[in-house]
Design a protein around this motif. Structure first.
Motif, mmCIF file in Angstrom:
data_model
loop_
_atom_site.group_PDB
_atom_site.id
_atom_site.type_symbol
_atom_site.label_atom_id
_atom_site.label_comp_id
_atom_site.label_asym_id
_atom_site.label_seq_id
_atom_site.Cartn_x
_atom_site.Cartn_y
_atom_site.Cartn_z
ATOM 1 N N GLY A 89 -7.402 52.672 29.565
ATOM 2 C CA GLY A 89 -7.711 51.678 28.551
ATOM 3 C C GLY A 89 -8.243 52.197 27.234
ATOM 4 N N VAL A 90 -7.745 53.367 26.765
ATOM 5 C CA VAL A 90 -8.165 53.817 25.443
ATOM 6 C C VAL A 90 -7.672 52.820 24.394
ATOM 7 C CG1 VAL A 90 -8.098 56.242 26.141
ATOM 8 C CG2 VAL A 90 -6.137 55.260 24.941
ATOM 9 N N ASP A 91 -8.373 52.782 23.270
ATOM 10 C CA ASP A 91 -8.052 51.817 22.217
ATOM 11 C C ASP A 91 -7.047 52.349 21.211
ATOM 12 O OD1 ASP A 91 -10.092 49.728 22.939
ATOM 13 O OD2 ASP A 91 -11.424 51.447 22.643
ATOM 14 N N SER A 92 -7.004 53.671 21.051
ATOM 15 C CA SER A 92 -6.097 54.255 20.064
ATOM 16 C C SER A 92 -5.716 55.658 20.492
ATOM 17 C CB SER A 92 -6.768 54.302 18.684
ATOM 18 O OG SER A 92 -5.922 54.912 17.722
ATOM 19 N N PHE A 93 -4.438 55.990 20.303
ATOM 20 C CA PHE A 93 -3.970 57.354 20.497
ATOM 21 C C PHE A 93 -3.853 58.034 19.132
ATOM 22 C CE2 PHE A 93 -2.331 55.497 24.490
ATOM 23 C CZ PHE A 93 -2.832 56.430 25.389
ATOM 24 N N GLU A 94 -4.016 59.371 19.151
ATOM 25 C CA GLU A 94 -4.027 60.155 17.921
ATOM 26 C C GLU A 94 -2.968 61.251 17.967
ATOM 27 O OE1 GLU A 94 -6.465 59.029 15.623
ATOM 28 O OE2 GLU A 94 -6.674 57.518 17.205
ATOM 29 N N HIS A 95 -2.214 61.378 16.878
ATOM 30 C CA HIS A 95 -1.191 62.411 16.660
ATOM 31 C C HIS A 95 0.150 62.011 17.305
ATOM 32 C CE1 HIS A 95 -4.690 64.584 15.386
ATOM 33 N NE2 HIS A 95 -5.138 64.756 16.608
ATOM 34 N N THR A 96 1.186 62.734 16.916
ATOM 35 C CA THR A 96 2.503 62.500 17.514
ATOM 36 C C THR A 96 2.716 63.373 18.750
ATOM 37 O OG1 THR A 96 3.392 64.039 15.868
ATOM 38 C CG2 THR A 96 3.677 61.692 15.441
ATOM 39 N N GLY A 97 2.226 64.617 18.690
ATOM 40 C CA GLY A 97 2.176 65.445 19.890
ATOM 41 C C GLY A 97 3.513 65.917 20.431
ATOM 42 N N LEU A 98 3.460 66.374 21.682
ATOM 43 C CA LEU A 98 4.600 66.838 22.462
ATOM 44 C C LEU A 98 5.298 68.050 21.855
ATOM 45 C CD1 LEU A 98 4.097 63.875 23.481
ATOM 46 C CD2 LEU A 98 6.467 63.917 24.229
ATOM 47 N N THR A 99 4.591 68.832 21.068
ATOM 48 C CA THR A 99 5.097 70.054 20.445
ATOM 49 C C THR A 99 6.550 69.898 19.997
ATOM 50 O OG1 THR A 99 5.705 71.116 22.551
ATOM 51 C CG2 THR A 99 3.471 71.445 21.761
ATOM 52 N N THR A 100 7.463 70.700 20.559
ATOM 53 C CA THR A 100 8.846 70.707 20.078
ATOM 54 C C THR A 100 9.766 69.776 20.857
ATOM 55 O OG1 THR A 100 9.380 72.585 21.502
ATOM 56 C CG2 THR A 100 8.599 73.082 19.279
ATOM 57 N N ALA A 101 9.237 69.019 21.812
ATOM 58 C CA ALA A 101 10.083 68.086 22.570
ATOM 59 C C ALA A 101 10.691 67.057 21.621
ATOM 60 C CB ALA A 101 9.268 67.384 23.645
ATOM 61 N N THR A 151 1.282 46.935 25.309
ATOM 62 C CA THR A 151 1.271 46.149 24.075
ATOM 63 C C THR A 151 1.694 44.699 24.287
ATOM 64 O OG1 THR A 151 3.529 46.853 23.509
ATOM 65 C CG2 THR A 151 1.711 48.175 22.640
ATOM 66 N N SER A 152 2.121 44.356 25.480
ATOM 67 C CA SER A 152 2.573 42.985 25.740
ATOM 68 C C SER A 152 1.512 42.144 26.437
ATOM 69 C CB SER A 152 3.839 43.007 26.609
ATOM 70 O OG SER A 152 3.548 43.501 27.912
ATOM 71 N N THR A 153 0.284 42.650 26.528
ATOM 72 C CA THR A 153 -0.713 41.981 27.358
ATOM 73 C C THR A 153 -1.577 40.971 26.630
ATOM 74 O OG1 THR A 153 -2.273 43.798 26.984
ATOM 75 C CG2 THR A 153 -0.866 43.922 28.950
ATOM 76 N N GLY A 154 -1.465 40.844 25.314
ATOM 77 C CA GLY A 154 -2.308 39.874 24.631
ATOM 78 C C GLY A 154 -2.078 39.878 23.135
ATOM 79 N N ILE A 155 -2.941 39.171 22.403
ATOM 80 C CA ILE A 155 -2.860 39.143 20.948
ATOM 81 C C ILE A 155 -3.773 40.258 20.435
ATOM 82 C CG2 ILE A 155 -2.968 37.711 18.883
ATOM 83 C CD1 ILE A 155 -0.991 36.679 20.893
ATOM 84 N N PHE A 156 -4.901 39.947 19.808
ATOM 85 C CA PHE A 156 -5.780 41.009 19.321
ATOM 86 C C PHE A 156 -6.346 41.838 20.466
ATOM 87 C CE2 PHE A 156 -7.252 40.027 14.741
ATOM 88 C CZ PHE A 156 -5.932 39.976 14.336
ATOM 89 N N ASP A 157 -6.695 41.191 21.576
ATOM 90 C CA ASP A 157 -7.286 41.934 22.686
ATOM 91 C C ASP A 157 -6.303 42.912 23.309
ATOM 92 O OD1 ASP A 157 -9.655 40.623 22.348
ATOM 93 O OD2 ASP A 157 -9.301 39.144 23.921
ATOM 94 N N GLY A 158 -5.006 42.671 23.142
ATOM 95 C CA GLY A 158 -4.019 43.537 23.751
ATOM 96 C C GLY A 158 -3.477 44.600 22.824
ATOM 97 N N LEU A 159 -3.960 44.634 21.583
ATOM 98 C CA LEU A 159 -3.435 45.609 20.636
ATOM 99 C C LEU A 159 -3.748 47.030 21.085
ATOM 100 C CD1 LEU A 159 -4.250 44.033 17.148
ATOM 101 C CD2 LEU A 159 -2.003 44.293 18.201
ATOM 102 N N LEU A 160 -2.750 47.867 20.996
ATOM 103 C CA LEU A 160 -2.929 49.293 21.225
ATOM 104 C C LEU A 160 -2.596 50.004 19.923
ATOM 105 C CD1 LEU A 160 -3.417 51.761 23.034
ATOM 106 C CD2 LEU A 160 -0.989 51.667 23.677
ATOM 107 N N PHE A 161 -3.534 50.773 19.420
ATOM 108 C CA PHE A 161 -3.365 51.425 18.128
ATOM 109 C C PHE A 161 -2.924 52.875 18.310
ATOM 110 C CE2 PHE A 161 -6.287 47.939 17.492
ATOM 111 C CZ PHE A 161 -5.823 47.353 16.332
ATOM 112 N N LYS A 184 -15.455 52.062 20.474
ATOM 113 C CA LYS A 184 -14.016 52.259 20.578
ATOM 114 C C LYS A 184 -13.722 53.643 21.149
ATOM 115 C CE LYS A 184 -13.360 48.307 18.550
ATOM 116 N NZ LYS A 184 -12.828 47.137 19.279
ATOM 117 N N VAL A 185 -12.642 53.740 21.908
ATOM 118 C CA VAL A 185 -12.262 55.019 22.511
ATOM 119 C C VAL A 185 -10.908 55.454 21.959
ATOM 120 C CG1 VAL A 185 -11.816 56.285 24.646
ATOM 121 C CG2 VAL A 185 -13.509 54.426 24.620
#
Length: 449
Positions: A230-242, A257-267, A212-213
């Motif tokens: 095609g990363v599997d998961s993003f981490e943190h909320t980010g964007l400092t003070t924006a 997130t609209s590309t599939g069922i389990f295979d399309g999940l973005l975490f 997993k990436v």
């Protein structure tokens, strides 16, 4: 991670009486009975439908909510809350495998966390600690590891736990090295600094090996590129003070997130509680005195951590945080609307975020401050992390055939999520480590003997 056969053996156990919230979309089951044999959930029913066979030890869960063991989806077990990273890396580099990481793991386990994604550590240390767990030398959660961060440029003092990647060949070599060492995850940071073909090669190589990436989401370009490659998961909320995410980023997330069922999940693991509650911590730092984070650490380590966080409001690491705090609710609202599957994770181990406290605090803020549904919050800390790691056939729910990683908490967790701070029972691989809030210290002492 297999079921421990040494130094403790799972026995046949029946958990009887509690309300079961099993991690699936099923409604809670009152007066539940859970039969566990050799560390595996054998049958699930109620006191009216399922008798306890002879030879099973009955463990009462009356008056408690029974849940799958929690997942901490973003931890740093090489850290224990110290506020000075450069000092910590130099002073404790040789104490990681024997002191720091085992302390982090037992603190997580006794807080009800039975599975952990550890995102960033020296490769040799990650390999060694996984070996200790697998051989039953130390107790702890199931551990999924990334080893070193992969990025374009690394400062010298970080080079033992961060690796530079400069070209496509280097990407293939380093991902293979991580895979061959037993890492299940590749972690990217500042992926927007990498040449596009190199970033793509990292993801493609990782996916070739079934890894997993995960990628940081501190900057809009990190997210833009991460979606594209095609990363599997993003981490943190980010964007400092924006105040929020740019519209094109939100549109890209929605399309992904609209590309599939389990295979399309973005975490997405937002790790936002520490940012959101920092002003409260400065006003009342009493929780930093909780003895729970000292378990497993040597006296000089404890003293060093304490002096580093004596003035929470002075930490340079946190000076922007009061300006970031007001932006968190909008960012979470935006992420909800994109359809990303959010996971409970905390950045546990960073300054003032202790492994024994972080996960329940994140879950409580999700429900009581961010408006998340309690049941879905529980699933984001149990079922969905198992799906993300592709291990939902073994973990993530209290259903027949799954490994018996189970916790229980006294009271109604769907109404008062913050009661999960006091986990009354912790079962890992069918073995009870904590019951009625009391840790089985003798059991812990048996490890490694």
């Amino acid at each position: 991670m297999g079921i421990f056969s040494f130094p403790v053996l799972a026995e046949n156990v029946a958990l009887v009486g509690g309300r079961l919230i099993d991690g699936t979309a099923e409604l809670p089951l009152r007066n539940s009975v859970i039969l566990i044999k050799d560390g595996i959930i054998e049958q699930v029913g109620s006191v009216d439908t399922l008798d306890v066979p002879p030879g099973y030890r009955v463990v009462s869960t009356e008056g408690q909510d029974v849940l799958p063991g929690l997942w901490e989806s973003h931890a740093h077990i090489m850290l224990n809350g110290h506020a000075n990273y450069t000092h910590w890396q130099e002073a404790y580099r040789d104490r990681q495998v024997d002191e720091i990481m085992p302390a982090s793991l037992i603190q997580l386990l006794l807080a009800g966390v039975t599975s952990v994604r550890d995102l960033g550590a020296p490769l040799d240390d990650s390999v060694a600690i996984k070996k200790k767990l697998a051989e039953g030398e130390i107790p702890g959660p199931n551990l999924y590891t990334s080893g070193p961060f992969l990025q374009y440029h690394v400062d010298e003092w970080q080079s033992h736990y961060r690796w530079e990647v400069k070209d496509i060949k280097d990407a293939a070599t380093k991902v293979k090295r991580l895979h061959d060492a037993g890492m299940e995850i590749v972690k990217l940071i500042d992926q927007d600094d990498l040449p596009r073909p190199v970033a793509q090669a990292i993801v493609d190589e990782a996916h070739k090996y079934g890894m997993k990436v995960v990628g940081h989401a501190h900057k809009p370009d990190e997210i833009r590129l991460g979606v594209e490659i095609g990363v599997d998961s993003f981490e943190h909320t980010g964007l400092t003070t924006a105040p929020g995410y740019p519209q094109d980023v939100l549109d890209a997330l929605k399309e992904r997130t609209s590309t599939g069922i389990f295979d399309g999940l973005l975490f997405w693991t937002p790790t936002m509680e520490g940012l959101f509650t920092y002003p409260d911590l400065v006003a009342n730092p009493e929780e930093l005195d909780d003895a729970c984070w000292k378990r497993g650490l040597k006296d000089d380590t404890i003293a060093d951590i304490q002096q580093s966080i004596a003035k929470p409001g002075h930490l340079s690491y946190m000076q922007l945080t009061p300006l970031r705090t007001p932006t968190i609710k909008n960012k979470i609202k935006q992420l909800k609307e994109t359809g990303v599957m959010m996971l409970v994770g905390t950045d546990s181990g960073i300054p003032m975020k202790f492994h024994c406290q972080s996960t329940w605090q994140e879950m409580a803020v999700w429900v009581h401050d961010m408006g998340f549904d309690p049941m879905e919050t529980i699933r984001s800390a149990t079922y969905w992390p198992a799906v993300m790691m592709g291990v939902q056939d073994k973990y993530g729910s209290v259903t027949p055939g799954k490994v018996a990683d189970i916790i229980a908490v006294r009271g109604d967790v769907l109404k008062y999520m913050n009661i999960i701070r006091d986990v009354d029972m912790v079962m890992k691989d069918g073995v009870v480590f904590k019951y009625n809030g009391v840790v089985d210290e003798q059991l812990l002492q048996n490890y490694g003997n």
